[in-house]
Motif scaffolding. Structure first.
Motif, mmCIF file in Angstrom:
data_model
loop_
_atom_site.group_PDB
_atom_site.id
_atom_site.type_symbol
_atom_site.label_atom_id
_atom_site.label_comp_id
_atom_site.label_asym_id
_atom_site.label_seq_id
_atom_site.Cartn_x
_atom_site.Cartn_y
_atom_site.Cartn_z
ATOM 1 N N THR A 179 0.836 -1.200 0.000
ATOM 2 C CA THR A 179 0.000 0.000 0.000
ATOM 3 C C THR A 179 0.870 1.250 0.000
ATOM 4 N N TYR A 180 0.382 2.226 -0.721
ATOM 5 C CA TYR A 180 1.076 3.518 -0.753
ATOM 6 C C TYR A 180 0.025 4.570 -0.444
ATOM 7 N N ALA A 181 0.252 5.323 0.643
ATOM 8 C CA ALA A 181 -0.731 6.339 0.999
ATOM 9 C C ALA A 181 -0.062 7.704 0.985
ATOM 10 N N GLU A 182 -0.783 8.674 0.487
ATOM 11 C CA GLU A 182 -0.230 10.039 0.479
ATOM 12 C C GLU A 182 -1.359 11.044 0.594
ATOM 13 N N LEU A 183 -0.951 12.257 0.976
ATOM 14 C CA LEU A 183 -1.946 13.303 1.140
ATOM 15 C C LEU A 183 -2.290 13.885 -0.222
ATOM 16 N N GLY A 184 -3.524 14.364 -0.340
ATOM 17 C CA GLY A 184 -3.976 14.870 -1.628
ATOM 18 C C GLY A 184 -4.015 16.382 -1.678
ATOM 19 N N THR A 185 -4.366 16.871 -2.836
ATOM 20 C CA THR A 185 -4.421 18.316 -3.089
ATOM 21 C C THR A 185 -5.278 19.042 -2.044
ATOM 22 N N GLY A 186 -6.428 18.459 -1.719
ATOM 23 C CA GLY A 186 -7.337 19.110 -0.782
ATOM 24 C C GLY A 186 -6.675 19.319 0.562
ATOM 25 N N TYR A 187 -5.935 18.287 0.979
ATOM 26 C CA TYR A 187 -5.259 18.401 2.274
ATOM 27 C C TYR A 187 -4.240 19.537 2.231
ATOM 28 N N TRP A 188 -3.486 19.596 1.147
ATOM 29 C CA TRP A 188 -2.470 20.656 1.053
ATOM 30 C C TRP A 188 -3.114 22.026 0.962
ATOM 31 N N MET A 189 -4.334 22.095 0.425
ATOM 32 C CA MET A 189 -5.053 23.373 0.419
ATOM 33 C C MET A 189 -5.412 23.772 1.842
ATOM 34 N N ALA A 190 -5.815 22.790 2.641
ATOM 35 C CA ALA A 190 -6.153 23.087 4.040
ATOM 36 C C ALA A 190 -4.908 23.526 4.794
ATOM 37 N N VAL A 191 -3.762 22.881 4.488
ATOM 38 C CA VAL A 191 -2.505 23.271 5.132
ATOM 39 C C VAL A 191 -2.144 24.697 4.710
ATOM 40 N N ALA A 192 -2.323 24.971 3.409
ATOM 41 C CA ALA A 192 -2.019 26.316 2.913
ATOM 42 C C ALA A 192 -2.924 27.330 3.595
ATOM 43 N N CYS A 193 -4.170 26.957 3.825
ATOM 44 C CA CYS A 193 -5.109 27.844 4.517
ATOM 45 C C CYS A 193 -4.560 28.182 5.899
ATOM 46 N N ALA A 194 -4.096 27.142 6.622
ATOM 47 C CA ALA A 194 -3.570 27.373 7.965
ATOM 48 C C ALA A 194 -2.340 28.273 7.888
ATOM 49 N N ALA A 195 -1.454 27.981 6.934
ATOM 50 C CA ALA A 195 -0.215 28.755 6.828
ATOM 51 C C ALA A 195 -0.517 30.216 6.483
ATOM 52 N N LEU A 196 -1.419 30.429 5.527
ATOM 53 C CA LEU A 196 -1.754 31.800 5.127
ATOM 54 C C LEU A 196 -2.427 32.540 6.273
ATOM 55 N N THR A 197 -3.190 31.803 7.068
ATOM 56 C CA THR A 197 -3.850 32.431 8.215
ATOM 57 C C THR A 197 -2.797 32.905 9.218
ATOM 58 N N VAL A 198 -1.766 32.065 9.433
ATOM 59 C CA VAL A 198 -0.691 32.452 10.361
ATOM 60 C C VAL A 198 -0.001 33.713 9.848
ATOM 61 N N VAL A 199 0.322 33.717 8.557
ATOM 62 C CA VAL A 199 0.965 34.902 7.981
ATOM 63 C C VAL A 199 0.033 36.097 8.110
ATOM 64 N N GLY A 200 -1.260 35.828 7.857
ATOM 65 C CA GLY A 200 -2.257 36.882 7.970
ATOM 66 C C GLY A 200 -2.240 37.502 9.366
ATOM 67 N N PHE A 201 -2.044 36.630 10.369
ATOM 68 C CA PHE A 201 -2.019 37.157 11.747
ATOM 69 C C PHE A 201 -0.799 38.036 12.007
ATOM 70 N N PHE A 202 0.277 37.725 11.330
ATOM 71 C CA PHE A 202 1.461 38.570 11.468
ATOM 72 C C PHE A 202 1.110 39.996 11.036
ATOM 73 N N PHE A 203 0.451 40.069 9.856
ATOM 74 C CA PHE A 203 0.089 41.399 9.348
ATOM 75 C C PHE A 203 -1.052 42.012 10.155
ATOM 76 N N HIS A 204 -1.893 41.153 10.668
ATOM 77 C CA HIS A 204 -3.018 41.580 11.490
ATOM 78 C C HIS A 204 -2.482 42.295 12.739
ATOM 79 N N ARG A 205 -1.473 41.636 13.325
ATOM 80 C CA ARG A 205 -0.887 42.198 14.537
ATOM 81 C C ARG A 205 -0.207 43.520 14.210
ATOM 82 N N ARG A 206 0.541 43.534 13.066
ATOM 83 C CA ARG A 206 1.257 44.736 12.695
ATOM 84 C C ARG A 206 0.276 45.892 12.460
ATOM 85 N N ALA A 207 -0.889 45.597 11.921
ATOM 86 C CA ALA A 207 -1.847 46.646 11.589
ATOM 87 C C ALA A 207 -2.604 47.130 12.820
#
Lengths: 226, 694
Positions: A179-207
């Motif tokens: 068996t070979y299991a791997e994460l899919g595009t949707g999962y990486w989109m959710a990860v990107a969402c989390a990452a962008l939110t963190v970056v967003g908070f950096f700017f949120h705090r700065r503002a």
């Protein structure tokens, strides 16, 4: 009451200030927006794939998990799983799949809300979206573990295949299958969402932190003068 | 809240974001279809160009010498060997002769892929073993009598613009004058039509260039409609015929109500071919016994073999099928045995049929890819006689020659319609074509395949003179038909040719007095004298006649049935198919309905109890969608065996007239627990009395 609400959602941006430094205030909003759009769109993309290879399946068997459904060779895999006494895949994470789309919409709205909260409390609203990718993996692992460990002892191949924990990511094996299991595009989109939110908070705090602090100083000063 | 800010935010960001989401939700299913695209990890291994090391050359030489192989043998092996998992380039659909089946063979490996049951019950495919009311048995009945075999002769792939389209296959049964329709999605026989006019046929099946009609030519003249007449009445009452079966491609069935036949003189019509391109609209049929000999060797008459070969000439039948269709539609047909027949006087009056003399008792008639020439193989004459369609049309247009046969059919002048005669050797029977301007004719008596050059526009395709014998390759032995890759279409491929040799004599190990046929593969890719035999395939399951070879990638076969609960007879999902959870046994008086599912590795239910004398209707759905996950289902002692291919639904009915306990089991080794895939069919004897039987 109004004071508490004000503390929670933070200060509004004066119009003059907004006009003067538009991008300072828009940047976190843009990050949050892209993040939550990615999360919402991830509903349509696979979160997790598994390929099962065995000699008699030269084209392989495939399983693809979306947040709310499973596709691929589910029937065939269920048919094979019954030999080792594993429950049908459809019985796994039924609740999670049923609420997943609503949960993602809720997270979408919460992150949207975070853009309007100009205090540190904004982070609270984003916590579900930030932790969602981890929660997904943990949930997947727990279900696989539960299914793998609770094999029917009366199954035909119970002597050959003992309870096991299937491999959630990477290469694993069961019976004649690799068996070979791997994460899919949707999962990486959710990860990107989390990452962008963190970056967003950096700017949120700065503002908003300077505004917040200034307001607090002003109100402290008012309190002191009173 | 800052009103301006909010409204701007909505206008500039939130609204477009929402729009993007909506757009995504519309576009996503497309994207996701690509997302799910199955990527295989391993992947096929690319063949790298090889270079033999001196050591490998040594090994090869040693093996060749040990096995007494020469260089040509090694080359032949390299041309035909298929490594495991590699697929053949062509599929040969061969008639199965007396087996009543069709065989599918991969070319160039010459591996038998499978048989297709047509006119003979065949147990592996569960064909004809589905209970007392099996529709296969109904389809095989002739005048109420089950005729459980056929003599399949000439397969015909469906064509579009004169090219095989890979959708349908038709085949004739010479012994009983039947034509079958096979669906090449699931390779199963879907329809059998019995010719209502005649008992036996020969020139069947072949199709018109767009499969408008499946044509069935007769052979031995009889009284049309299965009538009786004594041999003294031969000339007056015996008749030949050709039937045009209308094919309804949308339904995948021959439409008997739109089909009709032509009455022909009582010559023995032989092989036939449809015109194409230049000769589109015509059908050509050879004939022999225009002597109308009636045999009777026991009465001191010449036997048929002599009597039917006395005259120097017989008649090539030239039939304008579009004119015939118009006459049929105009209501000019007469009903014989309930079937419309255009009688000879109509054929003559409407200019539907002309005869051209042909050297006596020819066999095959084959039209060149451009439709320009019609090649008649002499059989008893060492020539092929080539007719020109332009000359035929001109001769017809020029009006009467004043010559007719005994029945008034106009006869064209031989010299006016013949383009060339090419002497090839003894016993020319059938002709195929390639893409290099060559024709290939089987020589039965010479046991050889002749390569010869065509003329006209073909002359420039090869260096040789037109209408000349180029070379002969010996074959083993007594070649009948031959089949080149798409060699009877408008665009032959010119790669492979199969010699369908009738005798194998010493080619294989002795298998008792009954010997296999020998399908010999010839490499015809070269020019001139290069035309080696590169493989011998024994076929010990019947004596095939014609075959057609189609490029494998034209076939769009299903890997499994499209949906679970599929009825192959209707090619639709069957609402009667039991789904998982709907299984059970119900009773209505003496009628018992069994609803069963089959999945690796059990039947559900596993016990079925009925009373002796019950009429049992049994439905099974194969709940499988994996390729090759086929189950069988048999009840020993009840003559029942089914093939349950993935997704297939079958209903069968029988009377449980033998009491006892009958194990039923899966007859196709389906899984590691295949032997456990069984159950019991309990038939409670009448002697038990009703109380115990309830």
């Amino acid at each position: 009451m109004a004071g508490i609400l004000h503390t929670l959602i933070g200060p509004r941006v004066p119009l003059e200030e907004l006009r003067a430094r538009r991008w300072r205030y828009l940047t976190p909003t843009v990050f949050f927006m892209v993040a939550r759009v990615l999360l919402l769109a991830s509903i349509y993309f696979p979160y997790w794939h598994m390929e099962l290879d065995a000699p008699q399946y030269p084209d392989g068997l495939f399983l693809t998990a979306y947040v709310n459904h499973l596709t691929g060779d589910v029937r065939e895999i269920d048919g094979l799983n019954h030999y080792i006494g594993m429950r049908p895949l459809g019985e796994a994470a039924a609740f999670e799949r049923a609420v997943a789309v609503w949960a993602i919409i809720a997270m979408f709205l919460l992150v949207e809300g975070a853009a309007f909260v100009h205090s540190r409390w904004a982070v609270l609203l984003a916590i579900p979206a930030l932790t969602f990718p981890i929660a997904f993996l943990v949930d997947l692992y727990l279900w696989m573990r539960t299914f793998g460990l609770s094999l029917d002892p009366n199954a035909p191949l119970s002597a050959a295949v003992k309870p096991f924990v299937p491999t959630v990511l990477g290469e694993g094996g069961i019976g004649q299958f690799k068996t070979y299991a791997e994460l899919g595009t949707g999962y990486w989109m959710a990860v990107a969402c989390a990452a962008l939110t963190v970056v967003g908070f950096f700017f949120h705090r700065r503002a908003y932190k300077p505004l917040f602090d200034r307001n607090r100083r002003a109100s402290t000063a008012r309190g002191a003068s009173a | 809240m800052n009103g301006l800010f909010t409204s701007r935010l909505v206008g500039r960001f939130i609204a477009p974001a929402m729009a993007a989401c909506v757009a995504l939700s519309v576009a996503a299913p497309e994207a996701l279809a690509q997302q799910e695209g199955r990527r295989r990890r391993g992947g096929a291994q690319e063949a790298k160009p090889i270079e033999l090391t001196p050591d490998q050359v040594g090994q090869l030489t040693r093996i060749a010498n040990d096995r007494r192989l020469n260089v040509d043998d090694l080359l032949a092996a390299a041309k035909t060997f298929m490594p495991s998992g590699r697929h053949d380039e062509y599929v040969l659909f061969s008639s199965g002769g007396q087996s009543g089946q069709v065989f599918a063979i991969g070319v160039p490996s010459m591996r038998l892929l499978r048989s297709i049951a047509v006119f003979t019950p065949e147990s592996w495919q569960g064909y004809g073993f589905a209970g007392d009311e099996d529709p296969v048995h109904k389809s095989l009945e002739i005048n109420g009598k089950p005729v459980l075999w056929g003599d399949t002769h000439h397969p015909a792939l469906s064509e579009t613009k004169g090219e095989y389209d890979g959708e349908w296959l038709f085949i004739g049964d010479k012994a009983n004058a039947r034509v079958a329709v096979i669906d090449l999605r699931d390779w199963e026989t879907k329809q059998i039509v019995k010719n209502p006019l005649t008992i036996s046929d020969h020139g069947a099946a072949f199709v018109t260039p767009n499969t408008e009609y499946v044509v069935e030519g007769g052979q031995y003249a009889t009284v049309l409609g299965y009538g009786y007449a004594s041999p003294e009445q031969y000339k007056e009452l015996y008749r030949g015929m050709v039937t045009l079966w209308k094919f309804d491609r949308a339904r995948g069935r021959i439409d008997e109500s739109q089909s009709f036949a032509l009455e022909l003189p009582p010559y023995w019509q032989d092989l036939a071919d449809a015109g194409k391109n230049a000769s589109d609209g015509y059908i050509f049929i050879n004939s022999f016994n225009s002597e109308m000999a009636t045999g009777g060797v026991e009465m001191g008459n010449p036997p048929f073999e002599a009597g039917a070969s006395k005259r120097d000439m017989d008649y090539l039948h030239i039939i304008d099928w579009r004119k015939a269709e118009a006459a049929f539609k105009a209501g000019k047909a007469k009903q014989i045995n309930g079937f419309p027949v255009l009688m000879l006087d109509t054929l003559i009056a409407d200019g539907i049929m002309y005869f051209a003399p042909e050297p006596k008792s020819p066999h095959g008639v084959d039209v060149t890819p451009n439709g320009q020439f019609i090649v008649v193989a002499g059989k008893l004459d060492p020539h092929v006689t080539v007719y020109s369609i332009d000359k035929i049309k001109a001769a017809i247009a020029a009006g009467s020659t004043g010559k007719t046969d005994e029945y008034g059919v106009p006869v064209l002048d031989f010299d006016a319609v013949v383009e060339a005669q090419v002497e090839l050797g003894l016993g020319p029977l059938h002709t195929q074509f390639d893409d290099k301007g060559y024709a290939y004719t089987s020589l039965f008596l010479d046991s050889a395949v002749a390569r010869w050059t065509l003329g006209g526009e073909y002359a420039k395709l090869n260096p040789e003179q037109p209408w000349k014998l180029v070379t002969k390759t010996p074959v083993h032995y007594n070649i009948g038909h031959l089949c080149a890759a798409e060699g009877d279409t408008t665009t032959p491929d010119g790669l492979y040719l199969i010699s369908m040799s009738k005798w194998s004599v010493d080619r294989f190990l002795t298998t008792g007095p009954l010997l296999p046929q020998n399908f010999q593969l010839l490499d015809i890719a070269g020019t001139g004298t290069a035309m080696p035999v590169i493989y011998d395939m024994p076929l010990g399951v019947g004596e095939p006649h014609y075959a057609q070879m189609i490029k494998a990638d034209k076939l769009k076969s299903w890997k499994v049935y499209p949906e679970i609960g599929w009825n192959p007879h209707t090619q639709k999902l069957d609402p009667r198919a039991p789904k998982k959870g709907q299984e059970g046994v119900t009773r209505d008086g003496n009628n018992v309905l069994v609803k069963m599912t089959a999945v690796r590795s059990h039947f559900f239910p596993e016990h079925v109890e009925v009373n002796e004398g019950d009429r049992v209707t049994w439905r099974i759905t194969a709940i499988e969608s994996a390729q090759d996950a086929t189950h069988g289902f048999c009840i020993g002692g009840y003559n029942i065996n089914l093939s349950l291919e993935p997704g297939e639904f079958i209903e069968f009915t029988f009377v449980a007239d033998r009491a006892g306990t009958y194990p039923f089991y899966c007859t196709e080794f389906c899984s590691a627990l295949h032997l456990e895939m069984m159950g019991y069919f309990h038939v409670k004897p009448k002697s038990l009395g009703s109380a115990e039987r309830e």
